[in-house]
Design a protein around this motif. Structure first.
Motif, PDB file in Angstrom:
ATOM      1  N   ARG A   1     -47.533   1.391  32.982  1.00  0.00           N
ATOM      2  CA  ARG A   1     -46.425   1.842  32.899  1.00  0.00           C
ATOM      3  C   ARG A   1     -45.542   2.072  34.566  1.00  0.00           C
ATOM      4  O   ARG A   1     -44.611   2.349  34.359  1.00  0.00           O
ATOM      5  CB  ARG A   1     -46.659   3.838  33.201  1.00  0.00           C
ATOM      6  CG  ARG A   1     -47.260   3.894  31.240  1.00  0.00           C
ATOM      7  CD  ARG A   1     -47.566   5.260  31.021  1.00  0.00           C
ATOM      8  NE  ARG A   1     -47.047   6.114  29.490  1.00  0.00           N
ATOM      9  CZ  ARG A   1     -46.027   6.010  28.603  1.00  0.00           C
ATOM     10  NH1 ARG A   1     -45.660   6.313  29.175  1.00  0.00           N
ATOM     11  NH2 ARG A   1     -46.429   6.559  27.752  1.00  0.00           N
ATOM     12  N   ALA A   2     -46.586   1.776  35.418  1.00  0.00           N
ATOM     13  CA  ALA A   2     -45.910   2.059  36.570  1.00  0.00           C
ATOM     14  C   ALA A   2     -44.540   0.844  37.106  1.00  0.00           C
ATOM     15  O   ALA A   2     -43.898   0.966  37.678  1.00  0.00           O
ATOM     16  CB  ALA A   2     -47.238   2.024  37.539  1.00  0.00           C
ATOM     17  N   GLU A   3     -45.575  -0.392  35.947  1.00  0.00           N
ATOM     18  CA  GLU A   3     -44.805  -1.555  36.448  1.00  0.00           C
ATOM     19  C   GLU A   3     -43.899  -1.432  35.737  1.00  0.00           C
ATOM     20  O   GLU A   3     -42.592  -1.723  36.188  1.00  0.00           O
ATOM     21  CB  GLU A   3     -45.996  -2.785  36.295  1.00  0.00           C
ATOM     22  CG  GLU A   3     -47.079  -3.111  36.143  1.00  0.00           C
ATOM     23  CD  GLU A   3     -47.940  -4.169  35.958  1.00  0.00           C
ATOM     24  OE1 GLU A   3     -47.990  -4.703  34.747  1.00  0.00           O
ATOM     25  OE2 GLU A   3     -48.479  -4.922  36.916  1.00  0.00           O
ATOM     26  N   LEU A   4     -43.950  -0.572  34.765  1.00  0.00           N
ATOM     27  CA  LEU A   4     -42.005  -0.927  34.157  1.00  0.00           C
ATOM     28  C   LEU A   4     -41.293   0.385  34.816  1.00  0.00           C
ATOM     29  O   LEU A   4     -40.594  -0.055  34.891  1.00  0.00           O
ATOM     30  CB  LEU A   4     -42.554  -0.161  32.504  1.00  0.00           C
ATOM     31  CG  LEU A   4     -41.761   0.009  31.817  1.00  0.00           C
ATOM     32  CD1 LEU A   4     -40.439  -0.645  31.372  1.00  0.00           C
ATOM     33  CD2 LEU A   4     -41.494   0.769  30.048  1.00  0.00           C
ATOM     34  N   ALA A   5     -42.134   1.528  36.094  1.00  0.00           N
ATOM     35  CA  ALA A   5     -40.971   2.002  36.111  1.00  0.00           C
ATOM     36  C   ALA A   5     -40.412   1.615  37.264  1.00  0.00           C
ATOM     37  O   ALA A   5     -39.334   1.930  37.866  1.00  0.00           O
ATOM     38  CB  ALA A   5     -42.010   3.480  36.652  1.00  0.00           C
ATOM     39  N   ASP A   6     -41.727   0.483  38.488  1.00  0.00           N
ATOM     40  CA  ASP A   6     -40.479   0.365  39.374  1.00  0.00           C
ATOM     41  C   ASP A   6     -39.433  -1.465  38.846  1.00  0.00           C
ATOM     42  O   ASP A   6     -38.514  -1.264  39.292  1.00  0.00           O
ATOM     43  CB  ASP A   6     -42.304  -1.226  40.173  1.00  0.00           C
ATOM     44  CG  ASP A   6     -42.372   0.247  40.905  1.00  0.00           C
ATOM     45  OD1 ASP A   6     -42.539   1.438  40.600  1.00  0.00           O
ATOM     46  OD2 ASP A   6     -43.949  -0.191  41.383  1.00  0.00           O
ATOM     47  N   ALA A   7     -39.909  -1.386  37.766  1.00  0.00           N
ATOM     48  CA  ALA A   7     -38.490  -2.692  37.074  1.00  0.00           C
ATOM     49  C   ALA A   7     -37.120  -1.884  36.840  1.00  0.00           C
ATOM     50  O   ALA A   7     -36.625  -2.225  37.083  1.00  0.00           O
ATOM     51  CB  ALA A   7     -39.576  -3.666  36.467  1.00  0.00           C
ATOM     52  N   VAL A   8     -37.470  -1.034  36.414  1.00  0.00           N
ATOM     53  CA  VAL A   8     -36.342  -0.135  35.581  1.00  0.00           C
ATOM     54  C   VAL A   8     -36.149   0.625  37.306  1.00  0.00           C
ATOM     55  O   VAL A   8     -34.650   0.344  37.279  1.00  0.00           O
ATOM     56  CB  VAL A   8     -36.954   1.077  35.266  1.00  0.00           C
ATOM     57  CG1 VAL A   8     -35.729   2.208  34.856  1.00  0.00           C
ATOM     58  CG2 VAL A   8     -37.232   0.883  33.248  1.00  0.00           C
ATOM     59  N   THR A   9     -36.653   0.625  38.651  1.00  0.00           N
ATOM     60  CA  THR A   9     -35.929   0.910  39.616  1.00  0.00           C
ATOM     61  C   THR A   9     -35.161  -0.003  40.321  1.00  0.00           C
ATOM     62  O   THR A   9     -34.138   0.300  40.494  1.00  0.00           O
ATOM     63  CB  THR A   9     -36.831   2.024  40.407  1.00  0.00           C
ATOM     64  OG1 THR A   9     -37.500   2.948  39.881  1.00  0.00           O
ATOM     65  CG2 THR A   9     -36.686   1.833  41.734  1.00  0.00           C
ATOM     66  N   LEU A  10     -35.913  -1.145  40.053  1.00  0.00           N
ATOM     67  CA  LEU A  10     -35.587  -2.262  40.262  1.00  0.00           C
ATOM     68  C   LEU A  10     -33.915  -2.867  39.673  1.00  0.00           C
ATOM     69  O   LEU A  10     -32.980  -3.116  40.314  1.00  0.00           O
ATOM     70  CB  LEU A  10     -35.703  -3.318  40.823  1.00  0.00           C
ATOM     71  CG  LEU A  10     -35.610  -4.457  41.333  1.00  0.00           C
ATOM     72  CD1 LEU A  10     -34.681  -5.259  42.514  1.00  0.00           C
ATOM     73  CD2 LEU A  10     -36.674  -6.166  40.720  1.00  0.00           C
ATOM     74  N   ALA A  11     -34.321  -3.046  38.698  1.00  0.00           N
ATOM     75  CA  ALA A  11     -32.858  -2.944  37.948  1.00  0.00           C
ATOM     76  C   ALA A  11     -31.422  -1.716  37.724  1.00  0.00           C
ATOM     77  O   ALA A  11     -30.351  -2.327  38.228  1.00  0.00           O
ATOM     78  CB  ALA A  11     -33.449  -3.239  36.391  1.00  0.00           C
ATOM     79  N   GLU A  12     -32.195  -0.864  37.685  1.00  0.00           N
ATOM     80  CA  GLU A  12     -30.791   0.097  38.330  1.00  0.00           C
ATOM     81  C   GLU A  12     -30.196  -0.400  40.314  1.00  0.00           C
ATOM     82  O   GLU A  12     -29.155   0.067  39.675  1.00  0.00           O
ATOM     83  CB  GLU A  12     -31.076   1.472  38.131  1.00  0.00           C
ATOM     84  CG  GLU A  12     -32.172   1.677  36.938  1.00  0.00           C
ATOM     85  CD  GLU A  12     -32.651   3.313  37.178  1.00  0.00           C
ATOM     86  OE1 GLU A  12     -32.553   3.859  36.234  1.00  0.00           O
ATOM     87  OE2 GLU A  12     -33.533   3.773  38.186  1.00  0.00           O
ATOM     88  N   GLN A  13     -31.538  -0.469  40.633  1.00  0.00           N
ATOM     89  CA  GLN A  13     -30.379  -0.739  42.384  1.00  0.00           C
ATOM     90  C   GLN A  13     -29.748  -2.028  42.007  1.00  0.00           C
ATOM     91  O   GLN A  13     -28.598  -1.964  42.680  1.00  0.00           O
ATOM     92  CB  GLN A  13     -31.688  -1.197  43.159  1.00  0.00           C
ATOM     93  CG  GLN A  13     -32.621  -0.156  43.012  1.00  0.00           C
ATOM     94  CD  GLN A  13     -33.889   0.429  44.601  1.00  0.00           C
ATOM     95  OE1 GLN A  13     -34.361  -1.070  44.802  1.00  0.00           O
ATOM     96  NE2 GLN A  13     -34.067   1.513  44.962  1.00  0.00           N
ATOM     97  N   LEU A  14     -30.057  -3.049  41.108  1.00  0.00           N
ATOM     98  CA  LEU A  14     -29.508  -4.339  41.319  1.00  0.00           C
ATOM     99  C   LEU A  14     -28.348  -4.230  40.118  1.00  0.00           C
ATOM    100  O   LEU A  14     -27.093  -5.079  40.564  1.00  0.00           O
ATOM    101  CB  LEU A  14     -30.121  -5.327  40.227  1.00  0.00           C
ATOM    102  CG  LEU A  14     -31.042  -5.682  40.784  1.00  0.00           C
ATOM    103  CD1 LEU A  14     -31.803  -6.887  40.029  1.00  0.00           C
ATOM    104  CD2 LEU A  14     -30.978  -6.323  42.105  1.00  0.00           C
ATOM    105  N   CYS A  15     -28.365  -3.943  39.550  1.00  0.00           N
ATOM    106  CA  CYS A  15     -26.569  -2.627  38.653  1.00  0.00           C
ATOM    107  C   CYS A  15     -25.508  -2.490  39.160  1.00  0.00           C
ATOM    108  O   CYS A  15     -24.457  -2.133  39.989  1.00  0.00           O
ATOM    109  CB  CYS A  15     -27.113  -1.980  37.888  1.00  0.00           C
ATOM    110  SG  CYS A  15     -28.949  -2.959  35.903  1.00  0.00           S
TER     111      CYS A  15
END
Length: 170
Positions: A57-71
């Motif tokens: 869940r922590a890995e997924l939350a971090d991946a979402v945060t990064l992807a949102e920043q990239l978007c």
């Protein structure tokens, strides 16, 4: 066989220690070392089984945060940005769901990572600096979590400076 992963790992470590280890030629230092590392790895994973879902869940939350920043940095209409946005939306749905299973988390995490990699490696010279900065910032929490997870392995020069995994995942 009992379908208890903790017990299965315990049995495997015991078999390696009590049956395989004595069968190894003591002169074969590499085999002895690798066996000890394998046993230690099994014991580490066994001691962390209860934390696996929190880790994912922590890995997924971090991946979402990064992807949102990239978007947020992407130019409108970029195919890679659209794919990444779709992956982010799927990931958010899993994060927001009550009690998604580990397989759902893993599947959406892999898709999000794949879309993120495609976005990062796509030619976008006008935003490369922003992409690099976002990736470097995102790497810190991932590295901190990995160091905490592996802290009992004994490879940290100053283990007192590394947080406990339970604290990192809280």
């Amino acid at each position: 066989m009992i379908p208890d992963p903790n017990l299965q790992l315990q049995v495997a470590a015991k078999a390696l220690s009590e049956v395989v280890a004595p069968a190894i030629d003591p002169e074969n230092r590499l085999a002895t070392e690798q066996l000890q590392l394998s046993i230690a790895t099994i014991e580490l994973v066994r001691s962390r089984l209860h934390l696996l879902q929190a880790l994912k869940r922590a890995e997924l939350a971090d991946a979402v945060t990064l992807a949102e920043q990239l978007c947020a940095t992407a130019a409108d209409g970029s195919k890679y940005a659209e794919d990444l946005g779709t992956a982010v939306n799927r990931a958010r749905a899993v994060v927001d769901a009550l009690g998604p299973d580990e397989q759902a988390i893993e599947e959406v995490l892999q898709k999000l990572r794949s879309s993120t990699c495609a976005f990062v490696s796509s030619p976008q010279p006008e935003i490369n600096d922003q992409i690099e900065l976002a990736v470097v910032k995102a790497a810190k929490s991932q590295l901190d979590r990995a160091r905490s997870w592996c802290k009992p392995s004994g490879f940290e020069a100053d283990p007192a400076r590394v947080s406990e995994i339970e604290d990192v995942l809280a």
